[in-house]
Motif scaffolding. Structure first.
Motif, mmCIF file in Angstrom:
data_model
loop_
_atom_site.group_PDB
_atom_site.id
_atom_site.type_symbol
_atom_site.label_atom_id
_atom_site.label_comp_id
_atom_site.label_asym_id
_atom_site.label_seq_id
_atom_site.Cartn_x
_atom_site.Cartn_y
_atom_site.Cartn_z
ATOM 1 N N GLN A 87 0.857 -1.186 0.000
ATOM 2 C CA GLN A 87 0.000 0.000 0.000
ATOM 3 C C GLN A 87 0.890 1.232 0.000
ATOM 4 O O GLN A 87 1.785 1.362 0.845
ATOM 5 C CB GLN A 87 -0.920 0.009 1.227
ATOM 6 N N GLY A 88 0.656 2.132 -0.960
ATOM 7 C CA GLY A 88 1.455 3.340 -1.068
ATOM 8 C C GLY A 88 0.738 4.549 -0.493
ATOM 9 O O GLY A 88 -0.485 4.615 -0.460
ATOM 10 N N ASP A 89 1.525 5.510 -0.027
ATOM 11 C CA ASP A 89 0.973 6.739 0.533
ATOM 12 C C ASP A 89 1.931 7.888 0.229
ATOM 13 O O ASP A 89 3.157 7.691 0.172
ATOM 14 C CB ASP A 89 0.760 6.592 2.037
ATOM 15 N N HIS A 90 1.375 9.076 0.036
ATOM 16 C CA HIS A 90 2.187 10.257 -0.281
ATOM 17 C C HIS A 90 2.065 11.260 0.849
ATOM 18 O O HIS A 90 0.967 11.528 1.350
ATOM 19 C CB HIS A 90 1.727 10.881 -1.604
ATOM 20 N N ASP A 91 3.223 11.818 1.225
ATOM 21 C CA ASP A 91 3.246 12.803 2.301
ATOM 22 C C ASP A 91 4.314 13.845 1.990
ATOM 23 O O ASP A 91 5.509 13.591 2.177
ATOM 24 C CB ASP A 91 3.518 12.123 3.640
ATOM 25 N N LYS A 92 3.885 14.989 1.474
ATOM 26 C CA LYS A 92 4.782 16.107 1.129
ATOM 27 C C LYS A 92 5.877 15.649 0.185
ATOM 28 O O LYS A 92 5.626 15.331 -0.971
ATOM 29 C CB LYS A 92 5.350 16.730 2.402
ATOM 30 N N ASP A 93 7.129 15.587 0.665
ATOM 31 C CA ASP A 93 8.259 15.262 -0.202
ATOM 32 C C ASP A 93 8.727 13.825 -0.031
ATOM 33 O O ASP A 93 9.925 13.522 -0.176
ATOM 34 C CB ASP A 93 9.430 16.217 0.081
ATOM 35 N N LYS A 94 7.829 12.932 0.258
ATOM 36 C CA LYS A 94 8.207 11.526 0.374
ATOM 37 C C LYS A 94 7.026 10.627 0.033
ATOM 38 O O LYS A 94 5.859 11.003 0.198
ATOM 39 C CB LYS A 94 8.718 11.208 1.781
ATOM 40 N N VAL A 95 7.368 9.447 -0.432
ATOM 41 C CA VAL A 95 6.379 8.407 -0.738
ATOM 42 C C VAL A 95 6.685 7.220 0.160
ATOM 43 O O VAL A 95 7.840 6.785 0.270
ATOM 44 C CB VAL A 95 6.429 7.989 -2.218
ATOM 45 N N ILE A 96 5.652 6.692 0.822
ATOM 46 C CA ILE A 96 5.817 5.597 1.778
ATOM 47 C C ILE A 96 5.127 4.356 1.219
ATOM 48 O O ILE A 96 3.934 4.390 0.893
ATOM 49 C CB ILE A 96 5.223 5.969 3.146
ATOM 50 N N PHE A 97 5.883 3.286 1.128
ATOM 51 C CA PHE A 97 5.341 1.997 0.697
ATOM 52 C C PHE A 97 5.342 1.048 1.902
ATOM 53 O O PHE A 97 6.389 0.746 2.469
ATOM 54 C CB PHE A 97 6.172 1.398 -0.440
ATOM 55 N N ASN A 98 4.160 0.593 2.254
ATOM 56 C CA ASN A 98 3.995 -0.365 3.364
ATOM 57 C C ASN A 98 3.754 -1.752 2.788
ATOM 58 O O ASN A 98 2.827 -1.959 1.999
ATOM 59 C CB ASN A 98 2.816 0.041 4.255
ATOM 60 N N LEU A 99 4.585 -2.691 3.178
ATOM 61 C CA LEU A 99 4.464 -4.081 2.735
ATOM 62 C C LEU A 99 4.233 -4.985 3.937
ATOM 63 O O LEU A 99 4.820 -4.763 5.003
ATOM 64 C CB LEU A 99 5.716 -4.534 1.982
ATOM 65 N N TRP A 100 3.412 -5.997 3.784
ATOM 66 C CA TRP A 100 3.134 -6.924 4.875
ATOM 67 C C TRP A 100 3.013 -8.345 4.320
ATOM 68 O O TRP A 100 2.928 -8.554 3.118
ATOM 69 C CB TRP A 100 1.869 -6.523 5.635
ATOM 70 N N ASN A 101 3.035 -9.307 5.244
ATOM 71 C CA ASN A 101 3.023 -10.734 4.900
ATOM 72 C C ASN A 101 4.165 -11.090 3.944
ATOM 73 O O ASN A 101 4.000 -11.868 3.003
ATOM 74 C CB ASN A 101 1.681 -11.152 4.290
ATOM 75 N N MET A 102 5.321 -10.534 4.206
ATOM 76 C CA MET A 102 6.479 -10.821 3.361
ATOM 77 C C MET A 102 7.121 -12.146 3.772
ATOM 78 O O MET A 102 6.978 -12.593 4.903
ATOM 79 C CB MET A 102 7.506 -9.689 3.458
#
Length: 221
Positions: A87-102
């Motif tokens: 699941q990706g998310d955008h916050d100002k000058d950064k993009v956060i990718f959250n991964l689970w069940n890896m």
């Protein structure tokens, strides 16, 4: 005067290139111990873009797109491939990718790619150094089912059963001793069965005791 014009013309292209350039920075290593990872892609962009797309790619050749996120001024949309939970998310000058069940098979190097989709010109970042995501194997621990019976109850029941077993053993041993003494006393009685004569004589009853003929001998001093 001419020198001033040349200076202005020299700096104008450089300003355009710098304005539309996207720079991405990632952490070099990310260790995953609980099957969950958060990868942060920091970027700088000084252009006038209004619609963007950021994606996470797996492998040294970035051949596998894990997931992506696109956004504009008012709306954000995210999507993930079937092989990954992302699941990706955008916050100002950064993009956060959250991964689970890896799992351990997903250990690899991951790259962030950020693109300016609108307005033209189309711009994307140069390939960064990437982030190595090391997913450690999780050991499955089999937990033994815990008894719901309190320990003191189990100890009490065990003690009662042990005492009951000892009483039964003692009773059986006492009964065996008494039986042994009874058999011993019965063997001390004299055998009163009549003896048979050493030879058979007609008319002599078989049940009569043997006659002692020495009683008829004459007495000799």
């Amino acid at each position: 005067m001419l020198l001033g014009i040349l200076v202005v013309l020299f700096f104008i292209p450089t300003a355009d290139v710098t304005e539309n350039k996207i720079l991405v920075a990632q952490h070099p290593l990310l260790i995953v111990t609980n099957q969950t990872a958060t990868l942060v892609c920091n970027y700088t962009y000084n252009g006038t873009g209004k619609e963007f797309r950021a994606s996470l790619h797996k492998g040294t050749d970035s051949s596998v797109e894990v997931c992506f996120i696109s956004w504009n001024v008012t709306k954000i949309r995210s999507n993930s491939t079937k092989e990954f939970n992302c699941q990706g998310d955008h916050d100002k000058d950064k993009v956060i990718f959250n991964l689970w069940n890896m799992n351990a098979n997903q250990t690899d190097i991951y790259f962030c790619k950020i693109e300016v989709m609108y307005p033209p010109p189309y711009v994307y970042n140069e390939k960064s150094n990437g982030t190595v995501i090391h997913v450690k194997e999780t050991l499955i621990q089999i937990q033994e089912p815990q008894s719901t019976i309190p320990l003191w109850i189990l100890a009490t029941v065990t003690g009662i059963l042990a005492l009951y077993s000892m009483l039964i053993t003692a009773g059986f041993f006492n009964y065996w001793q008494k039986s042994k003494k009874r058999l011993y006393h019965q063997s001390d009685y004299m055998n009163m069965t009549p003896r048979h004569p050493p030879y058979k004589n007609k008319g002599y009853p078989s049940y009569a005791p043997t006659r002692d003929y020495t009683a008829y001998r004459s007495w000799q001093p």
